[in-house]
Motif scaffolding. Structure first.
Motif, PDB file in Angstrom:
ATOM      1  N   ALA A  36       0.866  -1.186   0.000  1.00 19.44           N
ATOM      2  CA  ALA A  36       0.000   0.000   0.000  1.00 19.44           C
ATOM      3  C   ALA A  36       0.897   1.230   0.000  1.00 19.44           C
ATOM      4  CB  ALA A  36      -0.880  -0.011   1.233  1.00 19.44           C
ATOM      5  N   THR A  37       0.519   2.242  -0.728  1.00 16.35           N
ATOM      6  CA  THR A  37       1.314   3.466  -0.763  1.00 16.35           C
ATOM      7  C   THR A  37       1.137   4.198   0.558  1.00 16.35           C
ATOM      8  OG1 THR A  37       1.054   3.658  -3.148  1.00 16.35           O
ATOM      9  CG2 THR A  37       1.680   5.651  -1.955  1.00 16.35           C
ATOM     10  N   ILE A  38       2.228   4.310   1.294  1.00 14.61           N
ATOM     11  CA  ILE A  38       2.151   5.016   2.569  1.00 14.61           C
ATOM     12  C   ILE A  38       2.964   6.297   2.558  1.00 14.61           C
ATOM     13  CG2 ILE A  38       1.762   2.933   3.912  1.00 14.61           C
ATOM     14  CD1 ILE A  38       4.719   3.364   4.905  1.00 14.61           C
ATOM     15  N   ALA A  39       3.890   6.411   1.625  1.00 15.72           N
ATOM     16  CA  ALA A  39       4.781   7.567   1.649  1.00 15.72           C
ATOM     17  C   ALA A  39       4.870   8.205   0.272  1.00 15.72           C
ATOM     18  CB  ALA A  39       6.169   7.141   2.104  1.00 15.72           C
ATOM     19  N   THR A  40       4.852   9.525   0.270  1.00 18.28           N
ATOM     20  CA  THR A  40       5.033  10.276  -0.960  1.00 18.28           C
ATOM     21  C   THR A  40       6.184  11.255  -0.758  1.00 18.28           C
ATOM     22  OG1 THR A  40       3.422  11.932  -0.261  1.00 18.28           O
ATOM     23  CG2 THR A  40       2.599  10.132  -1.630  1.00 18.28           C
ATOM     24  N   ASN A  41       6.754  11.696  -1.874  1.00 20.05           N
ATOM     25  CA  ASN A  41       7.821  12.691  -1.756  1.00 20.05           C
ATOM     26  C   ASN A  41       7.212  14.084  -1.739  1.00 20.05           C
ATOM     27  OD1 ASN A  41       7.263  13.345  -4.431  1.00 20.05           O
ATOM     28  ND2 ASN A  41       9.038  12.286  -5.252  1.00 20.05           N
ATOM     29  N   GLN A  42       8.044  15.095  -1.757  1.00 20.71           N
ATOM     30  CA  GLN A  42       7.558  16.470  -1.640  1.00 20.71           C
ATOM     31  C   GLN A  42       6.674  16.876  -2.818  1.00 20.71           C
ATOM     32  OE1 GLN A  42      10.753  15.586  -1.936  1.00 20.71           O
ATOM     33  NE2 GLN A  42      11.787  16.803  -3.459  1.00 20.71           N
ATOM     34  N   ASP A  43       6.733  16.148  -3.940  1.00 19.75           N
ATOM     35  CA  ASP A  43       5.885  16.439  -5.104  1.00 19.75           C
ATOM     36  C   ASP A  43       4.616  15.592  -5.099  1.00 19.75           C
ATOM     37  OD1 ASP A  43       7.787  18.246  -6.100  1.00 19.75           O
ATOM     38  OD2 ASP A  43       8.885  16.629  -7.081  1.00 19.75           O
ATOM     39  N   GLN A  44       4.352  14.897  -3.981  1.00 26.01           N
ATOM     40  CA  GLN A  44       3.197  14.022  -3.807  1.00 26.01           C
ATOM     41  C   GLN A  44       3.218  12.816  -4.740  1.00 26.01           C
ATOM     42  OE1 GLN A  44       1.093  14.384  -1.167  1.00 26.01           O
ATOM     43  NE2 GLN A  44       2.575  15.954  -0.661  1.00 26.01           N
ATOM     44  N   LYS A  45       4.397  12.428  -5.203  1.00 25.61           N
ATOM     45  CA  LYS A  45       4.557  11.218  -6.001  1.00 25.61           C
ATOM     46  C   LYS A  45       4.977  10.097  -5.062  1.00 25.61           C
ATOM     47  CE  LYS A  45       5.949  13.771 -10.104  1.00 25.61           C
ATOM     48  NZ  LYS A  45       7.065  14.133 -10.966  1.00 25.61           N
ATOM     49  N   PRO A  46       4.418   8.900  -5.238  1.00 23.52           N
ATOM     50  CA  PRO A  46       4.796   7.809  -4.325  1.00 23.52           C
ATOM     51  C   PRO A  46       6.234   7.350  -4.561  1.00 23.52           C
ATOM     52  CG  PRO A  46       3.286   7.016  -6.005  1.00 23.52           C
ATOM     53  CD  PRO A  46       3.401   8.501  -6.194  1.00 23.52           C
ATOM     54  N   TYR A  47       6.867   6.917  -3.491  1.00 23.62           N
ATOM     55  CA  TYR A  47       8.196   6.321  -3.611  1.00 23.62           C
ATOM     56  C   TYR A  47       8.064   4.951  -4.259  1.00 23.62           C
ATOM     57  CZ  TYR A  47      10.392   9.919  -0.747  1.00 23.62           C
ATOM     58  OH  TYR A  47      10.881  11.112  -0.290  1.00 23.62           O
ATOM     59  N   GLN A  52       9.044   2.079  -0.375  1.00 27.85           N
ATOM     60  CA  GLN A  52       7.845   2.012   0.466  1.00 27.85           C
ATOM     61  C   GLN A  52       8.063   0.997   1.588  1.00 27.85           C
ATOM     62  OE1 GLN A  52       4.844   3.632   0.330  1.00 27.85           O
ATOM     63  NE2 GLN A  52       5.236   4.815  -1.505  1.00 27.85           N
ATOM     64  N   TYR A  53       8.617  -0.170   1.232  1.00 29.05           N
ATOM     65  CA  TYR A  53       8.907  -1.179   2.243  1.00 29.05           C
ATOM     66  C   TYR A  53       9.964  -0.692   3.223  1.00 29.05           C
ATOM     67  CZ  TYR A  53       6.133  -5.040   0.418  1.00 29.05           C
ATOM     68  OH  TYR A  53       5.105  -5.853   0.059  1.00 29.05           O
ATOM     69  N   MET A  54      10.983  -0.023   2.707  1.00 32.08           N
ATOM     70  CA  MET A  54      12.030   0.507   3.576  1.00 32.08           C
ATOM     71  C   MET A  54      11.419   1.465   4.607  1.00 32.08           C
ATOM     72  SD  MET A  54      15.324  -0.328   2.504  1.00 32.08           S
ATOM     73  CE  MET A  54      16.373   1.067   2.742  1.00 32.08           C
ATOM     74  N   ILE A  55      10.542   2.340   4.160  1.00 31.08           N
ATOM     75  CA  ILE A  55       9.911   3.308   5.052  1.00 31.08           C
ATOM     76  C   ILE A  55       9.006   2.592   6.051  1.00 31.08           C
ATOM     77  CG2 ILE A  55       8.275   5.236   5.144  1.00 31.08           C
ATOM     78  CD1 ILE A  55       9.480   6.048   2.331  1.00 31.08           C
ATOM     79  N   ALA A  56       8.219   1.638   5.564  1.00 26.97           N
ATOM     80  CA  ALA A  56       7.296   0.912   6.446  1.00 26.97           C
ATOM     81  C   ALA A  56       8.046   0.143   7.532  1.00 26.97           C
ATOM     82  CB  ALA A  56       6.440  -0.047   5.626  1.00 26.97           C
ATOM     83  N   MET A  57       9.193  -0.438   7.185  1.00 28.51           N
ATOM     84  CA  MET A  57       9.953  -1.220   8.164  1.00 28.51           C
ATOM     85  C   MET A  57      10.649  -0.337   9.202  1.00 28.51           C
ATOM     86  SD  MET A  57      11.618  -4.175   5.885  1.00 28.51           S
ATOM     87  CE  MET A  57      10.957  -5.790   6.146  1.00 28.51           C
ATOM     88  N   GLN A  58      10.958   0.886   8.840  1.00 27.04           N
ATOM     89  CA  GLN A  58      11.697   1.742   9.758  1.00 27.04           C
ATOM     90  C   GLN A  58      10.810   2.742  10.490  1.00 27.04           C
ATOM     91  OE1 GLN A  58      15.621   3.092   7.972  1.00 27.04           O
ATOM     92  NE2 GLN A  58      14.512   2.313   6.190  1.00 27.04           N
TER      93      GLN A  58
END
Length: 122
Positions: A36-47, A52-58
């Motif tokens: 699931a998309t949980i994180a976007t960059n400053q331009d609102q584009k998903p990583y 996404q997994y890296m962010i979710a795990m940390q």
């Protein structure tokens, strides 16, 4: 004055931790290739799915993430003592093939990004 030079042991430790995290992410992607998309960059584009997994795990906190300097450009500063989330970033190379300039990823490095909640207005 503090000495900020890393010892060979510290460098090896960081590389081992990075390799362990990358291994966990690769296994998670094999089990569930569409996070699931949980994180976007400053331009609102998903990583990317990998990041996404890296962010979710940390962190796991949904929202907008950006690097230290990107937040400065956007008129925000990272709060003192904030810990970033490690992501993979491509190292790009420009090549001219048949008179046409092309850019491709030749390797990957790592960078830290920060959640918007870890920032404050300048």
């Amino acid at each position: 004055m503090k000495n900020y030079t890393s010892t060979p042991e510290e460098i090896a430790d960081r590389k081992a931790k990075r390799a362990e995290l990358f291994g966990k992410v690769k296994n998670a992607i094999k089990e569930n290739p569409a996070p699931a998309t949980i994180a976007t960059n400053q331009d609102q584009k998903p990583y990317s799915p990998f990041n996404q997994y890296m962010i979710a795990m940390q962190s796991g906190a949904p929202g907008t993430y950006a690097g230290f300097h990107s937040w400065r450009i956007l008129g925000r500063k990272v709060s003192k003592g904030a810990h970033g989330v490690l992501i993979a970033t491509p190292i790009m190379k420009k090549e001219e093939i048949n008179g046409e300039e092309k850019t491709s990823a030749v390797n990957f490095s790592t960078a830290y990004i920060f959640h918007i909640s870890q920032t404050e207005a300048i």
